[in-house]
Write a protein that holds these residues in place. Structure first.
Motif, PDB file in Angstrom:
ATOM      1  N   HIS A   1      -6.142   4.445   6.685  1.00 27.97           N
ATOM      2  CA  HIS A   1      -5.775   3.702   5.470  1.00 27.97           C
ATOM      3  C   HIS A   1      -7.027   3.394   4.633  1.00 27.97           C
ATOM      4  O   HIS A   1      -7.051   3.644   3.425  1.00 27.97           O
TER       5      HIS A   1
ATOM      6  N   CYS B   1       0.840  -1.206   0.000  1.00 33.67           N
ATOM      7  CA  CYS B   1       0.000   0.000   0.000  1.00 33.67           C
ATOM      8  C   CYS B   1       0.877   1.258   0.000  1.00 33.67           C
ATOM      9  O   CYS B   1       1.876   1.331   0.708  1.00 33.67           O
TER      10      CYS B   1
ATOM     11  N   CYS C   1      -0.380   4.326   0.722  1.00 29.05           N
ATOM     12  CA  CYS C   1      -1.004   5.418   1.482  1.00 29.05           C
ATOM     13  C   CYS C   1       0.009   5.991   2.477  1.00 29.05           C
ATOM     14  O   CYS C   1       0.993   5.335   2.808  1.00 29.05           O
TER      15      CYS C   1
ATOM     16  N   CYS D   1       0.366   3.501   6.035  1.00 28.48           N
ATOM     17  CA  CYS D   1       0.948   2.153   6.157  1.00 28.48           C
ATOM     18  C   CYS D   1       2.463   2.237   6.329  1.00 28.48           C
ATOM     19  O   CYS D   1       3.050   1.469   7.085  1.00 28.48           O
TER      20      CYS D   1
HETATM   21 ZN   LIG Z   1      -2.259   1.951   3.542  1.00 27.19          ZN
END
Ligand SMILES: [Zn+2]
Length: 359
Positions: free
Chosen positions: A306, A278, A280, A283
């Motif tokens: 998230h 991920c 984002c 994370c």
């Molecule tokens: Zn994430």
């Protein structure tokens, strides 16, 4: 034809001061049962609004909470003489409460009050009886909602909820709505097949409706459907869901690619491997076992942020990809989990657009 004002709006529902997933939420959705049924609730919602940056605010009526109350066996009333109430085994809401709350919150759109059809009824006969019984009330609530809307907040866009199990029931419903002034409609999505949702939206379009709200979903195919409809048929398509939060409460990690939930409870048996790719901002290189092992409240906070971020990113990706059916197909085929559903969606969209061109 793509309208300049075409919009796809991702409403965040279920936020409060303690669980907000970001200080910047493009669109936030409140409901009268949970946010407008006491002075304290109104105050809390207004404080939340002041603490975030947002572009759109929506106000749902509380019909969903009436359905939940029905399923839990609570006392349900539509009593004009009493104030709005939600909690302790009872709910009381009327259209006046909804529009009074709208006049305080000043949202972009407000949804009229309804008593939703029970989705747990499965037999054709049971569904027919439920539809007939509730349509009388729902049509009367729509007329009342429009009346109070005109009186208290006519500058806010009014969406009328459509409560039909089948396409064939729409004629009867819209006949009942004659004389009701509204700007758009909302429909509950739940587990409705994508082909059927497209058929409903196409029927709304043919009736001259240009603004729709899809209630309660964050499935990737539905977001894609909404994006395509926003670009090619409608002026406004909004979708709301509480999935970012409900998943986080049970340690659910929304997969950024297909938006399917991965179980990260300590004893969860998800087959997700070790590596989390991920991108984002939250994370931050954490592997799945590391997220799994976080203390519960820290894990929930991380997952809320998230989950919201990846759902919001999927809205942007799908809007980007929906310039043509070929682009949308390419994007969905590379990331959706259920390929049969993708084919069903593409077929339905293609025939809806062909019918539009022929009209
Ligand atoms: Zn994430």
């Amino acid at each position: 034809m793509v309208s300049k004002t075409s919009k796809l709006v991702n409403f965040n529902a279920g936020t409060d001061k303690r669980n907000k997933p970001s200080d910047q939420i493009e669109a936030i959705l409140f409901n009268v049962a949970e946010h407008g049924s006491s002075d304290r609730r109104i105050e809390n919602a207004l404080q939340l609004v002041q603490s975030i940056k947002y572009d759109h605010m929506g106000l749902d009526s509380g019909g969903y909470q009436i359905l939940k109350a029905e399923q839990k066996g609570w006392a349900i009333s539509f009593d004009n003489e009493r104030p709005a109430f939600h909690g302790k085994g009872a709910i009381n809401l009327v259209p006046r409460h909804v529009m009074e709350t709208a006049a305080i919150f000043e949202p972009d759109m407000v949804i009229g009050l309804d008593h939703p059809l029970n989705p747990k009824i499965k037999t054709p006969l049971g569904k027919r009886i439920e539809f007939i019984n509730k349509s009388v009330r729902n049509i009367s609530l729509a007329h009342e909602s429009a009346k109070w809307h005109q009186k208290l907040c006519p500058h806010i866009r009014l969406f009328i909820p459509i409560q039909c199990y089948e396409l064939e029931q729409l004629d009867l419903y819209f006949n009942g709505l004659r004389g009701v002034k509204f700007d758009g409609v909302s429909i509950p999505i739940r587990n409705m097949p994508v082909g059927k949702i497209v058929a409903f939206l196409h029927s709304f379009y043919q009736r001259g409706i240009r603004c729709v709200h899809l209630l309660g979903t964050s499935r990737l195919t539905i977001i894609a459907l909404g994006a395509y409809m926003a670009r090619h048929l409608f002026e406004w398509v909004s979708i709301d869901s509480t999935t970012w939060n409900t998943a986080a409460i049970y340690s659910g990690f929304i997969n950024p690619k297909d938006l399917v939930r991965i179980d990260l409870r300590p004893n969860g048996r998800g087959n997700h491997g070790h590596f989390n790719d991920c991108t984002c901002p939250y994370c931050n290189g954490l592997t799945f076992p590391q997220v799994k092992g976080l203390p519960l409240s820290e894990k929930r906070t991380l997952l809320r942020k998230h989950n919201w971020w990846v759902i919001d990113a999927a809205f942007k990706d799908m809007y980007e990809a929906s310039t043509s059916l070929a682009n949308l197909e390419c994007s969905l085929k590379s990331r959706a989990k259920n390929q049969r559903e993708v084919d069903e969606l593409l077929n339905a969209l293609s025939s809806a657009v062909t019918m539009k061109a022929a009209a």
